[in-house]
Structures are given as structure tokens and as C-alpha cells.
Design a protein around this motif. Structure first.
Motif, short mmCIF file in Angstrom:
data_model
loop_
_atom_site.label_atom_id
_atom_site.label_comp_id
_atom_site.label_asym_id
_atom_site.label_seq_id
_atom_site.Cartn_x
_atom_site.Cartn_y
_atom_site.Cartn_z
N GLY A 98 54.27 43.76 26.03
CA GLY A 98 54.68 44.89 25.20
C GLY A 98 54.01 46.15 25.70
N ASP A 99 54.01 47.17 24.88
CA ASP A 99 53.33 48.40 25.26
C ASP A 99 51.82 48.19 25.16
OD1 ASP A 99 55.70 49.82 25.67
OD2 ASP A 99 55.80 50.43 23.57
N PRO A 100 51.06 48.66 26.15
CA PRO A 100 49.60 48.54 26.05
C PRO A 100 49.08 49.39 24.90
CG PRO A 100 50.22 49.80 28.00
CD PRO A 100 51.49 49.32 27.38
N VAL A 101 47.97 48.95 24.32
CA VAL A 101 47.39 49.58 23.14
C VAL A 101 45.99 50.07 23.48
CG1 VAL A 101 46.67 49.21 20.75
CG2 VAL A 101 48.71 48.05 21.63
N ALA A 102 45.69 51.32 23.16
CA ALA A 102 44.36 51.89 23.39
C ALA A 102 43.51 51.71 22.16
CB ALA A 102 44.46 53.36 23.75
N GLY A 103 42.38 51.04 22.30
CA GLY A 103 41.44 50.92 21.20
C GLY A 103 40.59 52.18 21.09
N ASP A 104 39.74 52.21 20.08
CA ASP A 104 38.87 53.37 19.87
C ASP A 104 38.09 53.69 21.13
OD1 ASP A 104 39.66 53.61 17.26
OD2 ASP A 104 37.91 52.56 16.42
N GLY A 105 38.11 54.95 21.51
CA GLY A 105 37.32 55.42 22.64
C GLY A 105 38.07 55.50 23.95
N VAL A 106 39.17 54.79 24.10
CA VAL A 106 39.94 54.87 25.34
C VAL A 106 40.74 56.17 25.29
CG1 VAL A 106 41.73 53.82 26.78
CG2 VAL A 106 40.07 52.37 25.59
N GLY A 108 41.97 57.80 28.35
CA GLY A 108 42.90 57.92 29.46
C GLY A 108 44.29 57.50 29.04
N GLU A 109 45.29 57.96 29.76
CA GLU A 109 46.68 57.63 29.44
C GLU A 109 47.02 56.21 29.88
OE1 GLU A 109 51.21 59.11 30.48
OE2 GLU A 109 49.52 60.41 30.98
N LEU A 110 47.52 55.41 28.93
CA LEU A 110 47.97 54.06 29.25
C LEU A 110 49.42 54.09 29.69
CD1 LEU A 110 46.47 51.92 26.35
CD2 LEU A 110 45.70 52.06 28.71
N GLY A 111 49.76 53.18 30.59
CA GLY A 111 51.13 53.06 31.05
C GLY A 111 51.35 51.69 31.65
N THR A 112 52.49 51.50 32.25
CA THR A 112 52.80 50.23 32.91
C THR A 112 53.57 50.51 34.20
OG1 THR A 112 54.87 49.93 31.70
CG2 THR A 112 52.89 48.91 30.75
N ILE A 113 53.51 49.54 35.09
CA ILE A 113 54.31 49.53 36.31
C ILE A 113 54.84 48.11 36.47
CG2 ILE A 113 52.99 51.36 37.44
CD1 ILE A 113 51.59 49.12 39.11
N THR A 114 55.76 47.94 37.38
CA THR A 114 56.18 46.60 37.75
C THR A 114 55.23 46.13 38.84
OG1 THR A 114 58.47 47.07 37.22
CG2 THR A 114 58.06 45.16 38.64
N GLY A 115 54.46 45.08 38.54
CA GLY A 115 53.48 44.55 39.49
C GLY A 115 54.14 43.84 40.65
N VAL A 116 53.33 43.44 41.64
CA VAL A 116 53.86 42.82 42.85
C VAL A 116 54.57 41.50 42.56
CG1 VAL A 116 52.23 43.95 44.39
CG2 VAL A 116 51.64 41.74 43.42
N ASP A 117 54.23 40.84 41.46
CA ASP A 117 54.87 39.57 41.11
C ASP A 117 56.02 39.75 40.12
OD1 ASP A 117 53.52 40.18 38.80
OD2 ASP A 117 52.47 38.27 38.65
N GLY A 118 56.35 41.01 39.80
CA GLY A 118 57.44 41.29 38.88
C GLY A 118 57.01 41.42 37.43
N ALA A 119 55.77 41.06 37.11
CA ALA A 119 55.28 41.18 35.74
C ALA A 119 54.97 42.65 35.43
CB ALA A 119 54.01 40.34 35.56
N THR A 120 54.86 42.96 34.16
CA THR A 120 54.52 44.31 33.73
C THR A 120 53.01 44.47 33.78
OG1 THR A 120 56.47 44.39 32.31
CG2 THR A 120 54.75 46.01 31.88
N GLN A 121 52.54 45.32 34.70
CA GLN A 121 51.11 45.53 34.90
C GLN A 121 50.68 46.80 34.17
OE1 GLN A 121 49.94 45.50 39.02
NE2 GLN A 121 47.78 45.78 38.56
N VAL A 122 49.53 46.73 33.52
CA VAL A 122 48.98 47.84 32.76
C VAL A 122 48.30 48.83 33.71
CG1 VAL A 122 47.37 48.49 30.92
CG2 VAL A 122 48.64 46.34 30.76
N THR A 123 48.46 50.13 33.40
CA THR A 123 47.77 51.18 34.14
C THR A 123 46.93 52.01 33.17
OG1 THR A 123 49.57 52.79 33.93
CG2 THR A 123 49.61 51.34 35.87
N LEU A 124 45.88 52.60 33.69
CA LEU A 124 45.06 53.54 32.93
C LEU A 124 44.87 54.77 33.79
CD1 LEU A 124 43.36 54.29 30.46
CD2 LEU A 124 41.42 53.10 31.55
N ASN A 125 45.31 55.91 33.27
CA ASN A 125 45.21 57.17 34.00
C ASN A 125 45.88 57.06 35.37
OD1 ASN A 125 44.45 59.89 33.91
ND2 ASN A 125 42.55 59.49 35.02
#
Length: 162
Positions: A98-106, A108-125
Motif C-alpha cells: 500500500g502507500d508507505p506511512v510516515a510515523g512521528d518524526g519522519v 522526508g517525502e515518502l514515495g514508491t518506485i517499481t523495484g528491480v523484481d517488480g515489487a513496489t519499493q519504498v523511497t524516502l526523499n
């Protein structure tokens, strides 16, 4: 006796190489502490990132307290990971259903990309995120500075070099 010491030293050297990751590209695989695809570090909404106090300062971890890392060979904001093959074995991607969730204190901007194996990989900033197979418990940072290309991240998503 010297033969036993030599064997132990050789085994220690091989273990170090196996955990060192992508710089050499020919190391033996090391099993990750958990299968990132089994819900590890996820909430019902998706992967959750949090801030943990560490001797390095405030670092980003997942919901289970496992440290996440960025890779200097990736290009910030490029929308792709460069860690594949043996690298991906030693440095499994932080993935989400699903969409990544930022806990208290995070901050940076959270996002996602399509990882090398096709899974949804989380990004930060803009940095693709990874776990290190050599970390076995919450708060471990054994991947920090490996081969001078792997780094923990600050809550703003900035590389924390040694």
C-alpha cells in the motif's frame, strides 16, 4: 593447532565478504533476517517508517525497528533501483503493498518506485530503501558505511555518512 586457527580466520574472512554486498559483486549470499514480502515492517496501510534514537543520531527504521539504508549507486529521485542480483540478496528492498506511512518524526517525502523484481519499493526523499541482511535485530546498523556506499538515513531522508 595453527591449521585450526588458519581455518577459523579463513571462515571469518569469507563471512565478512558474504555480508559486504555490492562493491565486489561476487560474495556469497546472506539470508535476510526476514522475508520483506511477508508483511515485515508493514501496517494495514503499507510499510511504515519511524524514527529511532541511535548513537549515530536519529535514524529511520521500519515498524519493527529494523534499520533502512540508501545506496550511493542509486540516483536520488531517478525512480529506479540499481541494486540487483547478489546486491539485492544482501540488501533486500523495503517493499509495500500500500502507500508507505510516515510515523512521528519522519519529515522526508515518502514515495514508491517499481523495484528491480517488480515489487513496489519504498523511497524516502527520492532514495530507494533497503534492509541489510547482516542486521538481525531492531536497532542493528551493521550496514552503515559498508564499502563506503551504504548509509542510514536521517528523518529528512538525508544520507548519514560516518
Amino acid at each position: 593447532m595453527f591449521r585450526k586457527i588458519g581455518r577459523a580466520a579463513a571462515m571469518a574472512a569469507l563471512l565478512t565478504l558474504a555480508l559486504s554486498g555490492c562493491a565486489g559483486g561476487t560474495s556469497d549470499p546472506a539470508a535476510p533476517p526476514s522475508d520483506p514480502g511477508d508483511g515485515y515492517g508493514m501496517t494495514a496501510e503499507g510499510a511504515q517508517l519511524m524514527v529511532a534514537d541511535h548513537e549515530l543520531g536519529e535514524i529511520v527504521v521500519d515498524a519493527e525497528g529494523m534499520t533502512v539504508y540508501m545506496f550511493d549507486s542509486d540516483t536520488q529521485g531517478a525512480g529506479e533501483s540499481t541494486c540487483e542480483g547478489q546486491c539485492a540478496t544482501n540488501w533486500p528492498a523495503v517493499t509495500t503493498d500500500g502507500d508507505p506511512v510516515a510515523g512521528d518524526g519522519v519529515t522526508g517525502e515518502l514515495g514508491t518506485i517499481t523495484g528491480v523484481d517488480g515489487a513496489t519499493q519504498v523511497t524516502l526523499n527520492g532514495w530507494p530503501l533497503y534492509y541489510f541482511a547482516g542486521d538481525s535485530a531492531a536497532g542493528d546498523v551493521a550496514g552503515q558505511g559498508v564499502n563506503d556506499v551504504w548509509w542510514v538515513l536521517s528523518p529528512a531522508g538525508e544520507r548519514m555518512a560516518q
